[in-house]
Motif scaffolding. Structure first.
Motif, mmCIF file in Angstrom:
data_model
loop_
_atom_site.group_PDB
_atom_site.id
_atom_site.type_symbol
_atom_site.label_atom_id
_atom_site.label_comp_id
_atom_site.label_asym_id
_atom_site.label_seq_id
_atom_site.Cartn_x
_atom_site.Cartn_y
_atom_site.Cartn_z
ATOM 1 N N THR A 44 58.822 74.537 44.681
ATOM 2 C CA THR A 44 59.154 74.003 43.420
ATOM 3 C C THR A 44 60.557 73.838 43.385
ATOM 4 O O THR A 44 61.278 72.780 43.097
ATOM 5 C CB THR A 44 58.666 74.305 42.326
ATOM 6 N N LEU A 45 61.520 75.119 43.449
ATOM 7 C CA LEU A 45 62.854 75.245 43.255
ATOM 8 C C LEU A 45 63.613 74.509 44.219
ATOM 9 O O LEU A 45 64.596 73.675 44.066
ATOM 10 C CB LEU A 45 63.204 76.934 43.668
ATOM 11 N N ILE A 46 63.148 74.325 45.496
ATOM 12 C CA ILE A 46 63.983 73.465 46.526
ATOM 13 C C ILE A 46 63.934 72.148 46.393
ATOM 14 O O ILE A 46 64.864 71.331 46.364
ATOM 15 C CB ILE A 46 63.184 74.044 48.092
ATOM 16 N N GLU A 47 62.514 71.847 46.161
ATOM 17 C CA GLU A 47 62.472 70.097 46.011
ATOM 18 C C GLU A 47 62.852 69.610 44.823
ATOM 19 O O GLU A 47 63.763 68.538 44.835
ATOM 20 C CB GLU A 47 60.775 69.938 45.688
ATOM 21 N N ASN A 48 62.833 70.217 43.600
ATOM 22 C CA ASN A 48 63.703 69.864 42.302
ATOM 23 C C ASN A 48 64.918 70.109 42.549
ATOM 24 O O ASN A 48 66.017 69.488 42.018
ATOM 25 C CB ASN A 48 63.209 70.544 41.217
ATOM 26 N N GLY A 49 65.660 71.228 43.199
ATOM 27 C CA GLY A 49 66.980 71.135 43.254
ATOM 28 C C GLY A 49 67.469 70.163 44.228
ATOM 29 O O GLY A 49 68.610 69.825 43.868
ATOM 30 N N LEU A 50 66.797 69.747 45.214
ATOM 31 C CA LEU A 50 67.524 68.617 45.975
ATOM 32 C C LEU A 50 67.394 67.472 45.026
ATOM 33 O O LEU A 50 68.494 66.417 45.302
ATOM 34 C CB LEU A 50 66.418 68.355 47.183
ATOM 35 N N ILE A 51 66.255 66.996 44.238
ATOM 36 C CA ILE A 51 66.455 65.920 43.391
ATOM 37 C C ILE A 51 67.641 65.884 42.644
ATOM 38 O O ILE A 51 68.398 65.015 42.393
ATOM 39 C CB ILE A 51 65.287 65.928 42.438
ATOM 40 N N ILE A 52 67.987 67.107 41.967
ATOM 41 C CA ILE A 52 69.261 67.395 41.133
ATOM 42 C C ILE A 52 70.582 66.900 41.914
ATOM 43 O O ILE A 52 71.167 66.256 41.361
ATOM 44 C CB ILE A 52 69.259 68.699 40.627
ATOM 45 N N ILE A 53 70.561 67.629 43.045
ATOM 46 C CA ILE A 53 71.769 67.334 44.137
ATOM 47 C C ILE A 53 72.137 66.093 44.580
ATOM 48 O O ILE A 53 73.054 65.370 44.263
ATOM 49 C CB ILE A 53 71.641 68.283 45.374
ATOM 50 N N ILE A 54 71.070 65.485 44.860
ATOM 51 C CA ILE A 54 71.156 64.176 45.406
ATOM 52 C C ILE A 54 71.593 62.779 44.244
ATOM 53 O O ILE A 54 72.240 62.155 44.552
ATOM 54 C CB ILE A 54 70.047 63.584 46.128
ATOM 55 N N THR A 55 70.877 63.197 42.915
ATOM 56 C CA THR A 55 71.185 62.270 41.857
ATOM 57 C C THR A 55 72.703 62.612 41.391
ATOM 58 O O THR A 55 73.200 61.715 40.693
ATOM 59 C CB THR A 55 70.113 62.537 40.867
ATOM 60 N N SER A 56 73.394 63.832 41.708
ATOM 61 C CA SER A 56 74.450 64.156 41.313
ATOM 62 C C SER A 56 75.478 63.639 42.347
ATOM 63 O O SER A 56 76.610 63.214 41.765
ATOM 64 C CB SER A 56 74.792 65.545 41.071
ATOM 65 N N LEU A 57 75.276 63.496 43.395
ATOM 66 C CA LEU A 57 76.275 63.307 44.746
ATOM 67 C C LEU A 57 76.252 61.830 45.073
ATOM 68 O O LEU A 57 77.270 61.342 45.517
ATOM 69 C CB LEU A 57 76.039 64.215 45.769
ATOM 70 N N ASP A 58 75.090 61.259 45.197
ATOM 71 C CA ASP A 58 74.729 59.945 45.547
ATOM 72 C C ASP A 58 75.258 58.811 44.764
ATOM 73 O O ASP A 58 74.568 58.655 43.735
ATOM 74 C CB ASP A 58 73.415 59.677 46.087
ATOM 75 N N PRO A 59 76.263 57.933 45.109
ATOM 76 C CA PRO A 59 76.653 56.782 44.063
ATOM 77 C C PRO A 59 75.567 56.040 43.864
ATOM 78 O O PRO A 59 75.434 55.203 42.931
ATOM 79 C CB PRO A 59 77.811 56.170 44.954
ATOM 80 N N ALA A 60 74.725 55.627 44.803
ATOM 81 C CA ALA A 60 73.410 54.884 44.643
ATOM 82 C C ALA A 60 72.445 55.230 43.506
ATOM 83 O O ALA A 60 71.621 54.297 43.128
ATOM 84 C CB ALA A 60 72.760 54.490 45.893
ATOM 85 N N LEU A 61 72.769 56.570 43.269
ATOM 86 C CA LEU A 61 71.705 56.920 42.385
ATOM 87 C C LEU A 61 72.306 57.332 40.908
ATOM 88 O O LEU A 61 71.681 57.935 40.147
ATOM 89 C CB LEU A 61 70.975 58.362 42.866
ATOM 90 N N GLN A 62 73.523 56.727 40.718
ATOM 91 C CA GLN A 62 74.408 56.926 39.502
ATOM 92 C C GLN A 62 73.732 55.913 38.547
ATOM 93 O O GLN A 62 74.467 55.008 38.103
ATOM 94 C CB GLN A 62 75.649 56.898 39.572
ATOM 95 N N LYS A 63 72.365 55.992 38.167
ATOM 96 C CA LYS A 63 71.912 55.026 37.026
ATOM 97 C C LYS A 63 70.935 55.935 36.227
ATOM 98 O O LYS A 63 70.748 57.148 36.396
ATOM 99 C CB LYS A 63 70.692 54.226 38.004
ATOM 100 N N PRO A 64 70.882 55.168 35.148
ATOM 101 C CA PRO A 64 69.986 56.082 34.109
ATOM 102 C C PRO A 64 68.595 56.593 34.502
ATOM 103 O O PRO A 64 68.325 57.938 33.985
ATOM 104 C CB PRO A 64 69.714 55.211 32.830
ATOM 105 N N MET A 65 68.018 55.908 35.487
ATOM 106 C CA MET A 65 66.517 56.296 35.795
ATOM 107 C C MET A 65 66.643 57.672 36.535
ATOM 108 O O MET A 65 65.890 58.618 36.364
ATOM 109 C CB MET A 65 65.975 55.230 36.635
#
Length: 316
Positions: A44-65
């Protein structure tokens, strides 16, 4: 287990510590359960941590969703941390006692996070509603400041009410057995330990549950009624499939959380049983935080692409 108690007025025994029985009815599986819950916690920590990391770093995911998805993953990390470490300590040490203060603290944080989840799921449904039903105004309506305000409101709205509810419950005298047939301090098993008539407190629990569960759920339902109506009017099947795919993951998460929470808190007291309560609580406090990132990533091409990009970057 030593029963710690003090003598209150009227020569009534008042419980000073509780004993969380948890999974003590499975004495031969304590080591196995410790391993299972440890693995679930780490996943749970790893999966949710990855979601937080990629949504913070990836320009394609810089959206409200994805901003709200990162908030949701942060919430899930907090959620499991409130309960799972205590379960692991109890399984490892076999000392299941917990002070009333620690029990009240655990319940308060759990209720605040549960309220946050209800509001955050409603906000995520509203985000999808604006994106699909009013796409031309979406950048204006879901501006950065609006997203921040909606997320902040979701996190803090339940704090005063849930602190008040926790104080109200723990002002009761607990003069029954100090053994709680549950793995964390939740409202139904705690109320069963209270002395005297608790009907007024039960009504209060129902009213607050209606406020924090039923109202957000009705908002989600209204949003998706409008979303589905809009999707069905799209001219092509491909457009309908693409629009629905952005909502299906959220719908599944909503069904898992609200389904188990509603049955736990809004069903009649006569239908409550310790075994059912524990099973339902396992679903929405431990299982769903682990499976939610899988649900969102497996059905979202942007998230999968960001995960692949992150993994390739690490390899290089």
């Amino acid at each position: 287990m030593k029963h710690e108690e003090s003598k209150a007025q009227g020569n009534v025994s008042t419980v000073m510590r509780f004993v969380l029985l948890g999974f003590s009815d499975l004495p031969n599986l304590q080591g196995f359960l410790f391993g299972v819950f440890s693995m679930i916690y780490m996943i749970t920590l790893i999966e949710n941590g990855l979601i937080i990391i990629i949504t913070s770093l990836d320009p394609a995911l810089q959206k409200p969703m994805y901003f709200f998805l990162a908030n949701f993953s942060s919430l899930k990390i907090c959620y499991v941390t409130v309960n799972v470490p205590r379960i692991l300590v109890n399984l490892w040490t076999q000392d299941r006692s917990i002070s009333i203060l620690n029990c009240a603290t655990q319940m308060c944080f759990f209720l605040i996070l549960a309220a946050t989840e209800c509001f955050l799921l409603a906000v995520m449904a509203y985000d999808r509603y604006v994106a699909i039903c009013d796409p031309l105004h979406y950048p204006l309506v879901m501006s950065q400041s609006m997203c921040f305000q909606l997320a902040l409101g979701s996190w803090v709205s339940g704090i005063p009410v849930q602190i008040g509810q926790t104080c109200q419950i723990f002002y009761l005298n607990f003069c029954n057995s100090n053994q709680i047939n549950h793995f964390f301090c939740d409202i139904p098993p705690i109320l069963r330990q209270a002395c005297g008539d608790t009907s007024a407190h039960e009504v209060s629990v129902y009213l607050i549950a209606m406020l924090f569960v039923a109202v957000p759920f009705m908002l989600i339902l209204a949003s998706y009624c409008k979303i589905i109506s809009t999707i069905l009017r799209l001219p092509t099947a491909q457009g309908q499939t693409k629009a629905f795919s952005t909502c299906s993951s959220h719908l599944l998460v909503v069904a898992l959380f609200f389904g188990s929470a509603t049955v736990t808190y809004l069903r009649p007291k006569s239908n409550h049983s310790a075994g059912t309560d524990k099973l339902l609580s396992l679903i929405y406090t431990i299982v769903t935080p682990m499976v939610n990132p899988m649900i969102y990533s497996l059905r979202n091409k942007d998230v999968i692409a960001a995960l692949k990009k992150l993994s390739l970057t690490k390899i290089k």
